[in-house]
Design an enzyme around this catalytic site. Structure first.
Site, PDB file in Angstrom:
ATOM      1  N   TYR A  43       0.850  -1.189   0.000  1.00 46.35           N
ATOM      2  CA  TYR A  43       0.000   0.000   0.000  1.00 46.35           C
ATOM      3  C   TYR A  43       0.887   1.241   0.000  1.00 46.35           C
ATOM      4  CZ  TYR A  43      -3.800  -3.175   1.355  1.00 46.35           C
ATOM      5  OH  TYR A  43      -4.715  -4.199   1.408  1.00 46.35           O
ATOM      6  N   HIS A 122      -0.593 -12.388   1.091  1.00 45.55           N
ATOM      7  CA  HIS A 122      -1.280 -11.442   0.211  1.00 45.55           C
ATOM      8  C   HIS A 122      -1.295 -11.943  -1.233  1.00 45.55           C
ATOM      9  CE1 HIS A 122      -1.870  -6.830  -0.589  1.00 45.55           C
ATOM     10  NE2 HIS A 122      -2.924  -7.557  -0.919  1.00 45.55           N
TER      11      HIS A 122
END
Length: 300
Positions: A43, A122
């Site tokens: 992110y 992820h």
């Protein structure tokens, strides 16, 4: 404590450009009773973790649940939450044992904390065998050592999540874009998680933007891309049904995931204090029960 979790994707993607507004959003989340914060190294190439780490310095650590991730190092788009997200780039992954150990150490440093409440693998969808051979064993070692409190997966792939639940290597599943008003592919996964005692976090309740307003626009983002005409028509019909029931489309979208008993949290990306306060209010105000059956009919 709110069932709403703060997703750091938007503040991370924006990075230092919106630092003051991002920190204000995080403070508003804490003030409003949000205690679960979800972030990842990808992110904003670490910016999401650094911003959350700055906020964490002002809160009592035992009162906060912090989730970060391993495996995905870089997103294909630096800030996929913008209306004009810019050029795509090659994403980066590392599911090797050494990469996972390094990733956890780096995340702890950026966050300024000594342990992670949850670590999610992820998007391992295309490298699931490698993740099972190296990523998950390392994370379970770190869990035994106390560096990690729970191990899970964060993915958009229902088949990948189902396989991991069946094998029994996850405590937590975060499913994004799979359990929303317009997308219900994860229904069987949620049932399996409930049977296995695996907590579910439903992420992206607004379909990455389409359901975030009561009047879905042709240029709205859907799954981080332009919205197809058929999906836009569905969202607009859902908005009409909601208005007839006296609620807004975002109101229903945010509450829908919580209707399944396996869902422990709804993870919504937020980037301003106003968004935080709006979402907290929407989640606290019950939706008429009869509306859910009407919205389900729109999908048939």
């Amino acid at each position: 404590m709110s069932q709403l979790a703060f997703g750091c994707g938007p503040v991370g993607g924006r990075g230092e450009a919106g630092r003051a507004e991002s920190l204000a959003a995080l403070d508003a989340a804490w003030a409003g009773g949000i205690r679960h914060f979800d972030t990842a190294p990808s992110y904003g190439d670490g910016a999401g973790e650094r911003l959350l780490g700055e906020a964490l310095r002002h809160w009592p650590r035992p009162a906060v649940t912090v989730t970060s991730k391993v495996g995905r190092l870089r997103m294909a788009i630096a800030d996929p939450y913008r209306a004009d997200p810019g050029a795509r780039r090659d994403p980066a992954f590392d599911f090797t044992a050494s990469g996972v150990r390094r990733g956890v150490v780096d995340s702890l440093a950026r966050l300024g904390i000594e342990y992670l409440d949850e670590v999610l693998v992820h998007d391992p969808d295309d490298q699931l065998d490698l993740a099972l051979a190296e990523t998950f064993p390392v994370l379970h070692e770190l869990k035994a050592a106390g560096t990690v409190r729970a191990v899970g997966v964060g993915t958009t792939s229902v088949p990948a999540a189902r396989r991991l639940v069946a094998i029994g290597v996850v405590d937590v599943v975060m499913i994004a874009n799979g359990w929303t008003l317009t997308r219900r592919d994860a229904a069987v996964l949620l049932d399996e998680c409930a049977a296995a005692g695996v907590a579910v976090q439903a992420a992206a309740p607004f379909d990455s933007g389409l359901l975030a307003t009561d009047d879905p626009a042709p240029d709205a983002r859907y799954l981080y891309r332009p919205v197809p005409a058929t999906v836009l028509a569905t969202a607009r019909e859902m908005a009409r049904v909601c208005r007839a029931a006296g609620v807004t489309l975002p109101h229903a979208a945010l509450q829908f995931p919580t209707r399944h008993p396996a869902v422990s949290r709804v993870v919504a990306g937020m980037r301003s204090a106003a968004e935080v306060r709006r979402n907290l209010a929407l989640l606290a105000d019950p939706v008429p029960e009869a509306l859910w059956a009407e919205l389900a009919q729109v999908l048939r």
